[in-house]
Design an enzyme around this catalytic site. Structure first.
Site, short mmCIF file in Angstrom:
data_model
loop_
_atom_site.label_atom_id
_atom_site.label_comp_id
_atom_site.label_asym_id
_atom_site.label_seq_id
_atom_site.Cartn_x
_atom_site.Cartn_y
_atom_site.Cartn_z
N TYR A 161 4.46 -31.79 -12.86
CA TYR A 161 5.08 -30.56 -12.18
C TYR A 161 4.28 -29.85 -11.32
CZ TYR A 161 8.04 -26.37 -12.14
OH TYR A 161 8.76 -25.19 -11.89
N ASP A 162 3.21 -29.48 -11.72
CA ASP A 162 2.25 -28.47 -10.91
C ASP A 162 1.59 -29.00 -9.83
OD1 ASP A 162 2.25 -27.30 -13.58
OD2 ASP A 162 0.46 -27.12 -13.84
N VAL A 196 12.90 -18.29 -23.29
CA VAL A 196 13.99 -17.32 -23.33
C VAL A 196 15.34 -17.98 -23.77
CG1 VAL A 196 15.48 -15.68 -22.10
CG2 VAL A 196 13.02 -15.60 -21.44
N ASN A 255 15.47 -20.71 -25.49
CA ASN A 255 15.24 -21.13 -26.81
C ASN A 255 15.45 -20.16 -27.90
OD1 ASN A 255 14.64 -23.79 -26.33
ND2 ASN A 255 12.43 -23.85 -27.24
N GLY A 266 1.44 -17.05 -30.32
CA GLY A 266 2.11 -16.11 -29.66
C GLY A 266 1.52 -15.17 -29.11
P1 NAD Z 1 17.32 -26.06 -13.30
O1 NAD Z 1 16.99 -27.22 -14.24
O2 NAD Z 1 18.53 -25.21 -13.63
O3 NAD Z 1 17.65 -26.50 -11.83
C1 NAD Z 1 17.16 -27.47 -11.15
C2 NAD Z 1 18.32 -28.23 -10.21
O4 NAD Z 1 17.55 -29.49 -9.50
C3 NAD Z 1 19.29 -28.75 -11.40
O5 NAD Z 1 20.49 -28.69 -11.11
C4 NAD Z 1 18.79 -30.35 -11.20
O6 NAD Z 1 20.19 -31.03 -11.42
C5 NAD Z 1 18.66 -30.63 -10.03
N1 NAD Z 1 17.63 -31.76 -9.60
C6 NAD Z 1 16.55 -32.01 -10.33
N2 NAD Z 1 16.19 -33.19 -9.63
C7 NAD Z 1 16.76 -33.46 -8.51
C8 NAD Z 1 16.96 -34.49 -7.42
N3 NAD Z 1 15.96 -35.54 -7.31
N4 NAD Z 1 17.86 -34.39 -6.55
C9 NAD Z 1 18.95 -33.57 -6.65
N5 NAD Z 1 18.86 -32.60 -7.58
C10 NAD Z 1 17.88 -32.52 -8.35
O7 NAD Z 1 15.99 -25.06 -12.97
P2 NAD Z 1 15.75 -23.44 -12.29
O8 NAD Z 1 15.29 -22.67 -13.15
O9 NAD Z 1 17.11 -23.08 -11.72
O10 NAD Z 1 15.00 -23.81 -11.17
C11 NAD Z 1 15.31 -24.25 -9.85
C12 NAD Z 1 13.87 -24.43 -9.15
O11 NAD Z 1 13.01 -23.12 -9.03
C13 NAD Z 1 13.08 -25.55 -9.57
O12 NAD Z 1 12.45 -26.12 -8.34
C14 NAD Z 1 12.14 -24.71 -10.23
O13 NAD Z 1 10.72 -25.72 -10.35
C15 NAD Z 1 11.90 -23.55 -9.55
N6 NAD Z 1 11.12 -22.60 -10.68
C16 NAD Z 1 11.86 -21.89 -11.33
C17 NAD Z 1 11.43 -21.06 -12.31
C18 NAD Z 1 12.27 -20.13 -13.24
O14 NAD Z 1 11.63 -19.42 -13.86
N7 NAD Z 1 13.43 -20.59 -13.33
C19 NAD Z 1 9.94 -20.72 -12.18
C20 NAD Z 1 9.44 -21.33 -11.16
C21 NAD Z 1 9.79 -22.22 -10.32
N1 UDP Z 2 7.35 -21.14 -25.91
C1 UDP Z 2 7.58 -20.78 -27.13
N2 UDP Z 2 8.57 -21.28 -27.88
C2 UDP Z 2 9.66 -22.17 -27.31
C3 UDP Z 2 9.65 -22.38 -26.07
C4 UDP Z 2 8.12 -21.93 -25.51
O1 UDP Z 2 6.43 -20.15 -27.86
O2 UDP Z 2 10.53 -22.32 -28.16
C5 UDP Z 2 6.12 -20.76 -25.33
C6 UDP Z 2 5.45 -21.72 -24.47
O3 UDP Z 2 4.51 -22.34 -25.25
C7 UDP Z 2 4.74 -20.65 -23.23
C8 UDP Z 2 5.85 -19.57 -23.16
O4 UDP Z 2 6.56 -19.69 -24.34
O5 UDP Z 2 3.45 -20.14 -23.97
C9 UDP Z 2 6.56 -19.87 -21.97
O6 UDP Z 2 7.20 -21.25 -21.94
P1 UDP Z 2 8.43 -21.85 -21.12
O7 UDP Z 2 8.79 -23.18 -21.54
O8 UDP Z 2 9.34 -20.65 -20.82
O9 UDP Z 2 7.63 -21.87 -19.52
P2 UDP Z 2 6.07 -21.79 -19.05
O10 UDP Z 2 6.10 -20.33 -18.75
O11 UDP Z 2 5.13 -22.43 -19.95
O12 UDP Z 2 6.45 -22.74 -17.75
#
Ligand code: NAD
Ligand code: UDP
Length: 317
Positions: free
Chosen positions: A151-152, A194, A196, A213
């Site tokens: 991912y990163d 959140v 979970n 935690g």
């Molecule tokens: P989400 O899983 O709800 O949404 C991701 C969407 O992408 C889903 O609808 C999934 O079906 C679609 N998708 C995945 N692979 C695909 C592909 N190959 N082709 C077409 N569609 C595809 O997650 P989210 O939280 O809404 O995240 C949306 C974006 O924001 C992601 O790129 C994620 O990395 C980024 N993001 C979110 C957060 C957060 O806290 N929510 C934080 C950092 C980055």
């Molecule tokens: N985490 C937790 N319990 C859970 C799910 C996540 O303690 O059931 C912790 C996880 O190890 C991390 C933080 O909560 O330290 C945030 O996790 P999340 O999966 O929301 O996303 P991240 O910020 O790590 O991308």
């Protein structure tokens, strides 16, 4: 009226963005393969003439007709939870591909239509940060071969290819670094903290804290995040720009707050900390505040109070 293409628009964030664009009079086409998203998130938009849905894997290409004014690339699994079927560890190669080929396809679409392009990058580009809070100038501390690297590094590549299009072709780009955002429409089985904690509390299950935690995150309510994304898209700044909330909480504090707000009578239990789990995370929001005139407004307690009823409804609890 603008035509906006949102990849990943059937997901949590993308569906809220779709609502925001439709509300301001724009036309939206969502392209999504439903890997971690759901048609339920966009069901209320399906009959709206300003909205279209294309079921497609953006790794293979993006087929959208007509003129396009903006492409927002949000497609990607987003949850790091090793136990989640919707998380990126269950789809390591697809995650790398959607960040690389998918971003490339979305950029080509934008370039072809002379449209503005915005990529959803992440605080994960900072890895387990050694600088705190994290400014955009920090290059990060990422393990390139650890499990989270799918991912990163995909997101870091997505930023790199975005800048390469900008420098090579003059593509009009915006780079957004999203910090932990939550709210209604997160999937209960998504695996992020959140969703979970709320799901566990409502079901009367123990709250699973990974590790002791003491690790921190800074949680942004989705309405604040969407306002920040629109400010970045509409402005002149290429970025990257951090958009999130800079109030920082330990996971223990979050667990206690969720228990209090749900009124649940549940225990807290501790499970193993996933590999490379960042110890602390908080955005430096100086650029967003100064250049976009944007600030988060919704406190975690208020945001959770707006989110918990969604989970009650979805879970029937
Ligand atoms: P989400 O899983 O709800 O949404 C991701 C969407 O992408 C889903 O609808 C999934 O079906 C679609 N998708 C995945 N692979 C695909 C592909 N190959 N082709 C077409 N569609 C595809 O997650 P989210 O939280 O809404 O995240 C949306 C974006 O924001 C992601 O790129 C994620 O990395 C980024 N993001 C979110 C957060 C957060 O806290 N929510 C934080 C950092 C980055
Ligand atoms: N985490 C937790 N319990 C859970 C799910 C996540 O303690 O059931 C912790 C996880 O190890 C991390 C933080 O909560 O330290 C945030 O996790 P999340 O999966 O929301 O996303 P991240 O910020 O790590 O991308």
């Amino acid at each position: 009226m603008a035509h906006v293409v949102i990849t990943g628009g059937a997901g949590f964030l993308g569906s809220h963005l779709s609502d925001a664009f439709v509300a301001r009079g724009d036309r939206v086409t969502v392209v999504d393969n439903l890997l971690s998203g759901s048609l339920d998130n966009i069901a209320h938009l399906r009959d709206n003439p300003a909205f279209s849905f294309v079921e497609q894997d953006v790794i293979d290409g993006i087929d959208v007709d007509g003129a396009i004014d903006a492409v927002l690339h949000f497609a990607s699994p987003a949850s790091p939870n090793p136990g989640s079927a919707k998380g990126y560890l269950a789809h390591p190669l697809a995650t790398l591909q959607v960040g690389s080929y998918g971003t490339h396809n979305a950029l080509e679409l934008a370039q072809r239509h002379h449209a503005r392009f915005l990529v959803a990058s992440t605080s994960e580009v900072y890895g387990d940060p050694l600088i705190h809070p994290q400014p955009e100038t920090y290059w990060g501390n990422v393990n390139p071969i650890g499990p989270r690297s799918v991912y990163d590094e995909a997101k870091r590549y997505a930023e790199a290819v975005t800048m390469a299009f900008h420098r090579t072709y003059g593509t009009d780009v915006r780079i957004l670094r999203i910090f932990n955002t939550y709210g209604p429409r997160m999937a209960p089985d998504d695996g992020r903290v959140v969703s979970n904690f709320i799901t566990q509390a409502l079901r009367g299950d123990p709250i699973t804290i990974y590790g002791d935690g003491s690790q921190t995150r800074s949680f942004c309510y989705v309405a604040d995040e969407v306002r920040g994304i629109l400010a970045l898209l509409d402005g002149d700044l290429v970025g990257p720009v951090n958009i999130g909330n800079d109030r920082e909480f330990t996971m223990l504090e979050l667990a206690k707050l969720v228990i209090e707000l749900t009124g649940a009578d549940v225990e807290i239990c501790h499970e193993a900390l996933p590999e490379d789990d960042p110890t602390q995370r908080c955005p430096d929001l100086t650029i967003a505040r100064r250049e976009l005139g944007w600030s988060p407004e919704i406190h975690l307690q208020e945001g959770l109070e707006l989110t918990i009823p969604h989970f009650r409804a979805v879970l029937g609890l």
